[in-house]
Design an enzyme around this catalytic site. Structure first.
Site, PDB file in Angstrom:
ATOM      1  CB  CYS A 121     -46.328  18.548   1.744  1.00 47.79           C
ATOM      2  SG  CYS A 121     -47.427  19.021   3.088  1.00 47.79           S
ATOM      3  CG  HIS A 169      -0.224  -0.371   2.491  1.00 46.32           C
ATOM      4  ND1 HIS A 169       0.587   0.494   3.165  1.00 46.32           N
ATOM      5  CD2 HIS A 169      -0.203  -1.541   3.182  1.00 46.32           C
ATOM      6  CE1 HIS A 169       1.071  -0.114   4.252  1.00 46.32           C
ATOM      7  NE2 HIS A 169       0.615  -1.353   4.279  1.00 46.32           N
TER       8      HIS A 169
END
Length: 499
Positions: free
Chosen positions: A300, A255
């Protein structure tokens, strides 16, 4: 182990041999031995299961030449110290051997136990098994140094259950209630007759040896039976014989440039529900009566809780009861500056946090997915290479395509990890340089990917070859520049992290 330890004299390594592929294009995406990036070698060996067992036997023999105790007890002691021979020897000669053996759950072989359970031998020379409550001649009873004795059949059933159903190898305790003395290998292999159970026990011991030994790690690739042995633990890449490359310290795919601790933190963040909670907080509200989470799906502001036990009517805006909203005295429209600012700031913070995470996560996942797709390029490249050979090019001349795919995959892997690094990185002058390097590599990588996906014809063959070679060399250069800059930052403490 030694002559008194038969448990590993015959064993099935469990290795699966893999035949050579006729088109070996499975070079790992981040092989450090192909990258030419590391200036110093990281010494390690790749061991088969047989070699792991031999290594374990050698460790035991090394200790036994000094301490001179039964090999099976030595193995339990070494396992207790996670196979750190120096630490074991230090404790062995610190003068408190009784505590050492007690902590390791074995009887001190240098002295008789102070309280030993005497077998219940009747006048007819028989013993009682305290598990099945049957009476047997002494020849059918067996026990450990702790003095607890049971019939052979009960021992066999007990050990089989522990091994097969509970998966225990190193930590099988005496069958007597409350006794924590561990069962040694010789006893297990003498009492267990089923070859499948014996084999599983051997595998459990071998696996435990690797799991406990800080200088050993199983290759995390699926179905791989190799292990890596190092001389010292470091966050460095190792390459298994199956071509899988991983970080020895954490076991994840290699990594670089992100550190192990940040990658671990990132993976946990992606796996847990922390960001889901942020989204809920940013896009939903709770019913003021029953506290169930509600997402607004219409214009609404009159909300009706759909909880069957609630059905509360309330205003989405102020969360007050809906009933007085039609009354002239109700002040839902009145703006409370302090309250509104606090609510707005909290909402914006959650949205901003979520947006930032999604920015890096989406790019991380995008490169991960692209990397999976790039692997499919190997099959396509094989066809292209064969096609090129039909255009009077030799096999050596068409190897540039395989080289290009290897570098493309390396760049994808690196870019994927740079977004983990960037997520935790605080902004400063060096981080801006890092982002520029990241952008350059990403742009070049995408261009190389486009070149490799083009159709190859006899007319464009020369042009594509030149472009692919130029671009993968540039990608390789930019990748090295990015990684060198991050590594320099580690050495000079340039990087600061957000959390």
């Amino acid at each position: 182990m030694d002559s008194d330890d038969e448990s590993f004299e015959e064993h099935d390594s469990g290795n699966v041999s893999s035949g050579d592929d006729d088109f070996a294009m499975d070079v790992d995406i981040n092989n450090p031995r192909d990258r030419g990036q590391e200036t110093d070698e990281y010494p390690y060996d790749v061991l088969t299961t047989d070699e792991i067992v031999q290594h374990m036997v050698d460790c035991i023999k090394d200790v036994n030449t000094v301490v001179e105790i039964p090999a099976t007890i030595t193995r339990i002691l070494l396992n207790h110290f996670k196979w750190d021979k120096e630490k074991l020897m230090e404790r062995f000669y610190d003068g408190d051997q009784d505590k050492l053996f007690k902590d390791a759950h074995v009887i001190n072989p240098f002295r008789k136990p102070s309280i030993a359970l005497k077998p219940k031998i009747k006048k007819s020379r028989t013993e009682d098994c305290e598990i099945c409550y049957s009476t047997f001649p002494p020849s059918m009873m067996t026990g450990l140094e702790c003095g607890h004795r049971f019939c052979t059949q009960c021992w066999q059933e007990y050990l089989t259950t522990k091994i097969v159903e509970e998966g225990l190898g190193q930590s099988i305790a005496c069958a007597a209630h409350g006794c924590d003395i561990l069962v040694d290998d010789v006893t297990v292999m003498r009492l267990v007759q089923d070859p499948r159970v014996r084999l599983k026990y051997q595998h459990l011991i071998t696996n435990s040896f690797v799991e406990c030994n800080r200088l050993l790690r199983w290759c995390p690739s699926a179905d791989c039976t190799y292990a890596i042995r190092v001389q010292y633990v470091d966050p460095r890449p190792v390459v298994c014989k199956c071509n899988h490359v991983f970080c020895f310290e954490c076991g994840e795919n290699w990594h670089d440039p992100v550190q192990c601790r940040l990658l671990k933190k990132w993976i946990k963040k992606c796996d847990d529900d922390s960001e889901t909670s942020n989204w809920i907080a940013a896009n939903t509200k709770e019913c003021p009566k029953c506290n169930v989470t509600i997402e607004k799906d219409g214009g609404c502001n009159h909300m009706v809780c759909k909880n069957q036990n609630c059905k509360h009517d309330f205003c989405w805006v102020c969360l007050g009861s809906w009933e007085p909203h039609g009354s002239s005295w109700y002040n839902c429209n009145r703006y409370d500056e302090d309250e509104a600012r606090a609510a707005r700031d909290a909402q914006e913070k959650l949205r901003s946090t979520l947006a930032r995470y999604l920015h890096y996560y989406n790019r991380y996942i995008n490169h991960m997915q692209s990397l999976k797709f790039e692997h499919k390029l190997y099959a396509a490249v094989k066809e292209k290479m064969e096609e090129m050979q039909q255009h009077n090019m030799s096999w050596i001349e068409v190897q540039f395509l395989k080289k290009a795919v290897d570098i493309l995959c390396q760049c994808r892997q690196t870019l994927m990890c740079t977004y983990v690094f960037a997520y935790y990185l605080r902004k400063n002058n060096q981080s801006l340089i890092f982002e520029e390097n990241q952008k350059d590599l990403e742009t070049a990588t995408e261009t190389l990917s486009e070149y490799l996906e083009r159709d190859i014809t006899s007319e464009n063959l020369a042009d594509i070859k030149q472009k692919v070679q130029d671009k993968y060399r540039y990608c390789e250069k930019r990748r090295k520049v990015l990684l060198d800059h991050v590594h320099e930052g580690y050495e000079k403490d340039w990087w600061e992290y957000t959390n």
